[in-house]
Design an enzyme around this catalytic site. Sequence first.
Site, PDB file in Angstrom:
ATOM      1  N   SER A 291       1.056  -1.401  -0.244  1.00 12.69           N
ATOM      2  CA  SER A 291      -0.320   0.140  -0.239  1.00 12.69           C
ATOM      3  C   SER A 291       1.002   1.439  -0.046  1.00 12.69           C
ATOM      4  O   SER A 291       2.185   1.053   0.722  1.00 12.69           O
ATOM      5  CB  SER A 291      -0.560  -0.184   1.605  1.00 12.69           C
ATOM      6  OG  SER A 291      -1.672   0.740   1.412  1.00 12.69           O
TER       7      SER A 291
ATOM      8  N   LYS B 123       1.317  -3.558   6.342  1.00  9.18           N
ATOM      9  CA  LYS B 123       2.164  -3.930   5.139  1.00  9.18           C
ATOM     10  C   LYS B 123       3.758  -3.511   4.774  1.00  9.18           C
ATOM     11  O   LYS B 123       3.908  -4.019   4.142  1.00  9.18           O
ATOM     12  CB  LYS B 123       1.699  -2.985   4.572  1.00  9.18           C
ATOM     13  CG  LYS B 123      -0.462  -3.029   3.830  1.00  9.18           C
ATOM     14  CD  LYS B 123      -0.432  -4.591   2.910  1.00  9.18           C
ATOM     15  CE  LYS B 123      -2.310  -4.495   3.601  1.00  9.18           C
ATOM     16  NZ  LYS B 123      -1.641  -6.228   2.844  1.00  9.18           N
TER      17      LYS B 123
ATOM     18  N   TYR C   5      -1.525  -0.269  10.505  1.00  4.53           N
ATOM     19  CA  TYR C   5      -1.797  -0.497   8.712  1.00  4.53           C
ATOM     20  C   TYR C   5      -0.878  -0.121   7.970  1.00  4.53           C
ATOM     21  O   TYR C   5      -0.107  -1.249   7.500  1.00  4.53           O
ATOM     22  CB  TYR C   5      -3.219  -0.020   7.749  1.00  4.53           C
ATOM     23  CG  TYR C   5      -3.422  -0.382   6.554  1.00  4.53           C
ATOM     24  CD1 TYR C   5      -3.328  -1.520   6.829  1.00  4.53           C
ATOM     25  CD2 TYR C   5      -3.731   0.613   5.585  1.00  4.53           C
ATOM     26  CE1 TYR C   5      -4.055  -2.350   4.906  1.00  4.53           C
ATOM     27  CE2 TYR C   5      -3.197   0.156   4.363  1.00  4.53           C
ATOM     28  CZ  TYR C   5      -3.455  -0.772   3.481  1.00  4.53           C
ATOM     29  OH  TYR C   5      -3.902  -1.771   2.862  1.00  4.53           O
TER      30      TYR C   5
HETATM   31  N1  UFG Z   1     -12.754  10.137   4.143  1.00  7.02           N
HETATM   32  C1  UFG Z   1     -13.678  11.474   4.277  1.00  7.02           C
HETATM   33  N2  UFG Z   1     -15.216  10.638   4.668  1.00  7.02           N
HETATM   34  C2  UFG Z   1     -15.595   9.374   4.591  1.00  7.02           C
HETATM   35  C3  UFG Z   1     -14.638   8.826   3.931  1.00  7.02           C
HETATM   36  C4  UFG Z   1     -13.267   9.079   3.907  1.00  7.02           C
HETATM   37  O1  UFG Z   1     -13.597  12.589   3.984  1.00  7.02           O
HETATM   38  O2  UFG Z   1     -16.331   9.167   4.540  1.00  7.02           O
HETATM   39  C5  UFG Z   1     -11.910  11.187   3.814  1.00  7.02           C
HETATM   40  C6  UFG Z   1     -10.564  10.298   4.345  1.00  7.02           C
HETATM   41  O3  UFG Z   1     -10.457  11.151   5.114  1.00  7.02           O
HETATM   42  C7  UFG Z   1      -9.319  10.252   3.159  1.00  7.02           C
HETATM   43  C8  UFG Z   1     -10.419  10.388   1.906  1.00  7.02           C
HETATM   44  O4  UFG Z   1     -11.931  10.798   1.953  1.00  7.02           O
HETATM   45  O5  UFG Z   1      -9.224  11.859   3.505  1.00  7.02           O
HETATM   46  C9  UFG Z   1     -10.467   9.011   1.192  1.00  7.02           C
HETATM   47  O6  UFG Z   1     -10.453   8.187   2.839  1.00  7.02           O
HETATM   48  P1  UFG Z   1     -10.454   6.339   2.605  1.00  7.02           P
HETATM   49  O7  UFG Z   1     -11.230   5.890   3.784  1.00  7.02           O
HETATM   50  O8  UFG Z   1     -11.788   6.535   1.239  1.00  7.02           O
HETATM   51  O9  UFG Z   1      -9.395   5.641   1.859  1.00  7.02           O
HETATM   52  P2  UFG Z   1      -8.021   5.880   2.381  1.00  7.02           P
HETATM   53  O10 UFG Z   1      -7.389   7.074   1.672  1.00  7.02           O
HETATM   54  O11 UFG Z   1      -8.016   6.134   4.401  1.00  7.02           O
HETATM   55  O12 UFG Z   1      -7.114   4.394   2.695  1.00  7.02           O
HETATM   56  C10 UFG Z   1      -7.557   4.152   1.711  1.00  7.02           C
HETATM   57  C11 UFG Z   1      -7.038   2.099   1.410  1.00  7.02           C
HETATM   58  C12 UFG Z   1      -5.848   1.408   2.645  1.00  7.02           C
HETATM   59  C13 UFG Z   1      -5.049   2.946   1.379  1.00  7.02           C
HETATM   60  C14 UFG Z   1      -5.150   3.784   1.432  1.00  7.02           C
HETATM   61  C15 UFG Z   1      -4.188   4.048   0.633  1.00  7.02           C
HETATM   62  O13 UFG Z   1      -8.350   1.806   2.574  1.00  7.02           O
HETATM   63  O14 UFG Z   1      -6.132   0.482   2.653  1.00  7.02           O
HETATM   64  O15 UFG Z   1      -6.223   4.195   0.885  1.00  7.02           O
HETATM   65  O16 UFG Z   1      -4.069   5.744   0.824  1.00  7.02           O
HETATM   66  F1  UFG Z   1      -3.826   1.913   2.071  1.00  7.02           F
END
Ligand code: UFG
Length: 330
Positions: free
Chosen positions: A117, A145, A141
Amino acid sequence: MDTVLVTGGVGYIGSQTCKLLHQSGFTPVAFDNLSTGNKENAKWGPLVRGDVHDRDQLKHAIKLWQPVCVIHFAASAYVGESTVDPRKYYNNNVAGILSLLDTCIEVKLRNIVFSSSCATYGIPTKLPIAEGSPQVPINPYGRTKLIGEMMLKDYASAYSLRYVALRYFNAAGADIDGELRERHDPETHLIPRALMAAAGRISELIVFGDDYDTPDGTCIRDYVHVTDLAQAHVSAVQHLIAGGKNMVANLGSGQGTSVQQIIDTIERLTQRRVPVRREARREGDPPALYSDFTVAQSELHFTPRFSDIETIIRTAAPTFGLEVANDILA
Ligand code: UFG
């Protein structure tokens, strides 16, 4: 026909990869404990119900199916959850790969493709992020990884294991033929939650932080379509069985898109409003992440074909009962 063992093979990315393996002439054998995977996704080859922690089950499946390669998806992958329940992550992601690698060595299965990741980079010092960037993860997490990658490197030099570690950016979108749907329970990812809010299935989307040092204040991510990710795994398997070198590659679209831009695009494409509530930053979220994917391009012939935000949203929308009219253009 060569067989490939796919741990987590009925999960979101695993099932897409099984589909493309099948289309490329491999027999994918999904090995999945069904904790988050969906057995209806076992459409492209046999499903073995098993847990990667159970070495006997793994050994049995490998002896039975004689795979030429294993793709290891089975893991926990929620950044937020990992900060409150780290032991789940060390158990599933670190103990899980330990069990798998030890078993592979024992039964002389040498080729492994690993789901890593971009969370292993932490807060990047330079954008776009290339593979040589420092890896300083800021959440459990990402640390699990990174440990997986380190284990692969050490095992490769000591036990002649061969590997490709793929560092995904944000996997998104759904099967372009509509044969597999993006479905997580609970759903925490941005694009599905924003679509759920547009469809009225949840009352609002919470935006975690709008005070980041980014043009509109919301976090920037690199969304990559699950079909493009899956294709890269097939290429990685082909690379290993052709005797290619051990390697690590980023998989992304190379484009950074903010949370606000995702909301705006969904509103435009679905012609629905996304009700939003702005809240504080979520722990463990870096402000901006997007990839330099030239290694995947040159070594694995990776070309993102479906990873523009519109295609991602168009393919994901039907899962939530939303349609995007074809005449709504970019
Ligand atoms: N976000 C919101 N509201 C939500 C969900 C997400 O504002 O309800 C924001 C988060 O704060 C973040 C962005 O949208 O800034 C993306 O969030 P996600 O939860 O969709 O994804 P993440 O970037 O946190 O995580 C994902 C995968 C991980 C991976 C990561 C790498 O779930 O496995 O991308 O960036 F490691």
